[in-house]
Write a protein that holds these residues in place. Sequence first.
Motif, mmCIF file in Angstrom:
data_model
loop_
_atom_site.group_PDB
_atom_site.id
_atom_site.type_symbol
_atom_site.label_atom_id
_atom_site.label_comp_id
_atom_site.label_asym_id
_atom_site.label_seq_id
_atom_site.Cartn_x
_atom_site.Cartn_y
_atom_site.Cartn_z
ATOM 1 N N GLY A 1 -64.761 -7.721 147.174
ATOM 2 C CA GLY A 1 -64.488 -8.975 146.481
ATOM 3 C C GLY A 1 -65.700 -9.475 145.724
ATOM 4 O O GLY A 1 -65.585 -10.008 144.612
ATOM 5 N N ALA B 1 -66.248 -8.318 142.118
ATOM 6 C CA ALA B 1 -65.545 -8.980 141.016
ATOM 7 C C ALA B 1 -66.464 -9.984 140.338
ATOM 8 O O ALA B 1 -66.415 -10.172 139.115
ATOM 9 N N LYS C 1 -56.097 -10.875 146.398
ATOM 10 C CA LYS C 1 -56.741 -10.245 145.248
ATOM 11 C C LYS C 1 -58.214 -9.988 145.531
ATOM 12 O O LYS C 1 -58.922 -10.831 146.087
ATOM 13 N N ASN C 2 -58.685 -8.825 145.146
ATOM 14 C CA ASN C 2 -60.089 -8.438 145.305
ATOM 15 C C ASN C 2 -60.545 -8.430 146.754
ATOM 16 O O ASN C 2 -61.702 -8.742 147.054
ATOM 17 N N ASP D 1 -57.052 -4.613 149.565
ATOM 18 C CA ASP D 1 -56.464 -4.301 148.267
ATOM 19 C C ASP D 1 -56.953 -2.933 147.791
ATOM 20 O O ASP D 1 -56.166 -2.067 147.394
ATOM 21 N N ALA E 1 -63.593 1.843 143.631
ATOM 22 C CA ALA E 1 -62.902 0.819 142.848
ATOM 23 C C ALA E 1 -62.820 1.217 141.380
ATOM 24 O O ALA E 1 -61.803 0.974 140.711
ATOM 25 N N ILE F 1 -59.756 -0.370 139.192
ATOM 26 C CA ILE F 1 -59.807 -1.816 139.437
ATOM 27 C C ILE F 1 -60.948 -2.456 138.659
ATOM 28 O O ILE F 1 -60.787 -3.522 138.052
ATOM 29 N N TYR F 2 -62.136 -1.836 138.683
ATOM 30 C CA TYR F 2 -63.291 -2.350 137.958
ATOM 31 C C TYR F 2 -63.793 -1.300 136.983
ATOM 32 O O TYR F 2 -63.648 -0.100 137.210
#
Length: 359
Positions: free
Chosen positions: A99, A102, A150-151, A155, A311, A316-317
């Motif tokens: 998380g 992010a 989320k994050n 997840d 990730a 995702i990232y």
Amino acid sequence: MKITEKILSGALALTVALTAFTGCSSSSENAAEQNTEKKKFNLGHLNSTAHLLGFVAKEEGFFDEEGLDVTLTQLTSSTELVNSLESDKLDAILLGAFGGMAFQSSGHDITYFGGAMTNGHGYIIKPEKAKGFERGDVNMLKGKNVAVTKNSTDDLELQILLKDKGIEIGEGPDKVNIIYFDSQKDSYAALLNDNIDATHVYSPYASLGQRQGYSLVYYDVDFDIFENIPCCRQTAKTEDLKNDKDTYVAFERAMIKAYKFYQENEAETIEDVKKYINIEEDDIKVEVYGGFSSSNPDPDRLATINVKDRAVDVGIYKDFDIESHINTEIYDEALSSILKENPDDAIYKSLKEHFDKYQ
């Protein structure tokens, strides 16, 4: 899609059930005893048994020993934690590694300098939705609506498993429909809604959920690919770690001492945790000593970099320089100083071995 709106309104019904579970800081009760000569320090945490190092360090007096007057504050989400850190309401937070990325990847100058929780994640499902499946079979989530924060590390782990199994994300009988929420509390409360079939959990929601009749889909420790996957990291503003290094070394020394205490004193540790996470002691014991998670103060540099790479791999990232957001010097200095004082201590020596392997 209207599912989220229905769930958010329905989630209010679980407030009473979660109130007894939500931890609270006992530090305010001891305000009169605080020594004004000690440096004030504010630590933010989530409602997780895995943040026990902070609880033990406070209750067993290790922060006091290191000259710190620490106040613990429980918040509900990564966003709340980071906002409070950046507004100087908190000096350090226990923030999910995944998380936190992010924020780091979008320009927030926050740095991991120690660990708090490793593993301890999983998913629970309504029992009628799990018929015919065994624990660890991710296929049971096909065609289901799954509530996820989320994050969260949960997840990431779910997306890794779905990609590995060739299962798509979306609506349909052969897909997994992920519905995102802002916090673990909200995603767990969503199970009261008919439209949600399963949800992710971090400790102690797995024990709480099973006590309330839900079935376990999996723990991340069920899969070798998640060995030593870091979750919550000790996190601070990068500039604070540079400008006030001695304070953070003192903080880290207290967390290391707390680790030794929790390894050697089960009953007392459970008692300390219960002051902040007010659930059944049997559930605390399972979550803390059941082998599903560990609370290790090591920053786990290599393991944290691996989380970022995973990730990026699942999309995702976008890739970014995570290494500039990891500080191992503070932990190394704190642990080295404790080892000088206790050169033959087996637990401290094991921490050194772990650090040498994962730094």
